[in-house]
Design a protein around this motif. Sequence first.
Motif, mmCIF file in Angstrom:
data_model
loop_
_atom_site.group_PDB
_atom_site.id
_atom_site.type_symbol
_atom_site.label_atom_id
_atom_site.label_comp_id
_atom_site.label_asym_id
_atom_site.label_seq_id
_atom_site.Cartn_x
_atom_site.Cartn_y
_atom_site.Cartn_z
ATOM 1 N N ARG A 41 39.238 47.672 -29.630
ATOM 2 C CA ARG A 41 38.151 48.634 -29.751
ATOM 3 C C ARG A 41 36.875 48.156 -29.051
ATOM 4 N N PRO A 42 36.896 48.001 -27.732
ATOM 5 C CA PRO A 42 35.702 47.497 -27.046
ATOM 6 C C PRO A 42 34.520 48.431 -27.197
ATOM 7 N N THR A 43 33.363 47.850 -27.451
ATOM 8 C CA THR A 43 32.127 48.606 -27.638
ATOM 9 C C THR A 43 31.060 48.073 -26.699
ATOM 10 N N LYS A 44 30.282 48.979 -26.116
ATOM 11 C CA LYS A 44 29.210 48.569 -25.209
ATOM 12 C C LYS A 44 28.178 47.725 -25.959
ATOM 13 N N PRO A 45 27.545 46.758 -25.267
ATOM 14 C CA PRO A 45 26.485 45.982 -25.920
ATOM 15 C C PRO A 45 25.323 46.879 -26.322
ATOM 16 N N GLN A 46 24.620 46.457 -27.350
ATOM 17 C CA GLN A 46 23.490 47.226 -27.882
ATOM 18 C C GLN A 46 22.178 46.603 -27.407
ATOM 19 N N PHE A 47 21.317 47.421 -26.818
ATOM 20 C CA PHE A 47 20.047 46.939 -26.273
ATOM 21 C C PHE A 47 18.886 47.475 -27.095
ATOM 22 N N ILE A 48 17.894 46.603 -27.296
ATOM 23 C CA ILE A 48 16.682 46.995 -28.018
ATOM 24 C C ILE A 48 15.471 46.457 -27.263
ATOM 25 N N LEU A 49 14.487 47.308 -27.069
ATOM 26 C CA LEU A 49 13.203 46.872 -26.519
ATOM 27 C C LEU A 49 12.371 46.367 -27.687
ATOM 28 N N GLN A 50 12.307 45.042 -27.828
ATOM 29 C CA GLN A 50 11.657 44.451 -29.007
ATOM 30 C C GLN A 50 10.129 44.488 -28.919
ATOM 31 N N GLY A 51 9.600 44.449 -27.718
ATOM 32 C CA GLY A 51 8.151 44.457 -27.573
ATOM 33 C C GLY A 51 7.751 44.538 -26.119
ATOM 34 N N ALA A 52 6.495 44.891 -25.893
ATOM 35 C CA ALA A 52 5.963 44.951 -24.532
ATOM 36 C C ALA A 52 4.467 44.690 -24.580
ATOM 37 N N THR A 53 4.002 43.868 -23.668
ATOM 38 C CA THR A 53 2.575 43.566 -23.554
ATOM 39 C C THR A 53 2.064 44.088 -22.216
ATOM 40 N N VAL A 54 1.004 44.851 -22.262
ATOM 41 C CA VAL A 54 0.421 45.426 -21.050
ATOM 42 C C VAL A 54 -0.773 44.564 -20.648
ATOM 43 N N ASN A 55 -0.611 43.778 -19.604
ATOM 44 C CA ASN A 55 -1.699 42.926 -19.131
ATOM 45 C C ASN A 55 -2.680 43.700 -18.253
ATOM 46 N N SER A 56 -2.166 44.633 -17.477
ATOM 47 C CA SER A 56 -3.023 45.517 -16.686
ATOM 48 C C SER A 56 -2.256 46.781 -16.355
ATOM 49 N N PHE A 57 -2.997 47.880 -16.246
ATOM 50 C CA PHE A 57 -2.393 49.168 -15.916
ATOM 51 C C PHE A 57 -3.509 50.084 -15.429
ATOM 52 N N SER A 58 -3.704 50.129 -14.124
ATOM 53 C CA SER A 58 -4.857 50.845 -13.587
ATOM 54 C C SER A 58 -4.464 51.725 -12.408
ATOM 55 N N LEU A 59 -5.085 52.885 -12.368
ATOM 56 C CA LEU A 59 -4.868 53.847 -11.292
ATOM 57 C C LEU A 59 -6.148 53.980 -10.494
ATOM 58 N N ALA A 60 -6.045 53.702 -9.195
ATOM 59 C CA ALA A 60 -7.215 53.780 -8.315
ATOM 60 C C ALA A 60 -6.920 54.755 -7.178
ATOM 61 N N ALA A 61 -7.991 55.290 -6.595
ATOM 62 C CA ALA A 61 -7.842 56.211 -5.470
ATOM 63 C C ALA A 61 -7.262 55.471 -4.265
ATOM 64 N N PRO A 62 -6.451 56.113 -3.446
ATOM 65 C CA PRO A 62 -5.888 57.464 -3.653
ATOM 66 C C PRO A 62 -4.515 57.377 -4.315
ATOM 67 N N ASN A 63 -4.468 57.508 -5.613
ATOM 68 C CA ASN A 63 -3.217 57.533 -6.379
ATOM 69 C C ASN A 63 -2.414 56.230 -6.270
ATOM 70 N N LEU A 64 -3.116 55.093 -6.376
ATOM 71 C CA LEU A 64 -2.460 53.786 -6.273
ATOM 72 C C LEU A 64 -2.440 53.132 -7.662
ATOM 73 N N LEU A 65 -1.232 52.818 -8.142
ATOM 74 C CA LEU A 65 -1.077 52.255 -9.479
ATOM 75 C C LEU A 65 -0.785 50.762 -9.401
ATOM 76 N N THR A 66 -1.582 49.990 -10.134
ATOM 77 C CA THR A 66 -1.350 48.550 -10.265
ATOM 78 C C THR A 66 -1.038 48.251 -11.718
ATOM 79 N N SER A 67 0.050 47.520 -11.942
ATOM 80 C CA SER A 67 0.462 47.250 -13.323
ATOM 81 C C SER A 67 1.048 45.852 -13.448
ATOM 82 N N ASN A 68 0.904 45.309 -14.651
ATOM 83 C CA ASN A 68 1.481 44.015 -15.001
ATOM 84 C C ASN A 68 1.896 44.107 -16.464
ATOM 85 N N LEU A 69 3.212 44.121 -16.688
ATOM 86 C CA LEU A 69 3.732 44.300 -18.035
ATOM 87 C C LEU A 69 4.776 43.234 -18.329
#
Length: 206
Positions: A41-69
């Motif tokens: 009875r093979p079963t796919k592994p179970q995945f959980i997103l335990q946490g996430a830290t957003v160090n930076s997340f900024s949108l600047a003109a013209p529509n340029l996204l910089t992120s660090n997560l």
Amino acid sequence: MKKDCCHHKRKKKIYIYLLIGTISFIVTVGSTVFIIWLILRPTKPQFILQGATVNSFSLAAPNLLTSNLQISLSSRNPNGRISIYYDKIEVYASYHGQQITLTTMLSSTYQGHKEMTVWSPILCGNEVPLAPYLAVSLKQEQMVGMVLINFKTSIKVRWRVGKFVSGTYHLYVNCPAYINSGNNNNNAANAGVGNAIQFKNCHVDV
């Protein structure tokens, strides 16, 4: 003439025997695989997103996204008789279907029965151009204070039962989560520093 006819009949019988043998072999192998599947009875592994830290997340003109997560992603092998080789693991962040960070490679690993593995990759994107309609949507979500990000993982795995190791299979994991973007009065330089909230279950496709 009779000799040629007899020779033709013999060849025909040989072909029939070969066909019957081939079909019998396929049926035997198929039945064996099916029985093994029923037992294990093979079963796919179970995945959980335990946490996430957003160090930076900024949108600047013209529509340029910089992120660090940085995220913490766990995988559990629910099988009691099957172990898993994770041969190639790639993860990135996506916003409404568009990839917004570089693809990060995670270390390969072996996962025994009922074991759990945790990865903590850093995902970065520097001035990634967003589609104009996505930039509008992102600004609206930032004003509300929450941005829906999908953390996607592509994995090549092999299953091991005893000494038998299967061929390579692909798993595609999608972990959606809301990140705290903060209502910063359009101050893009300080956008979204904090933790992810309202985690959802990760979905695994083969």
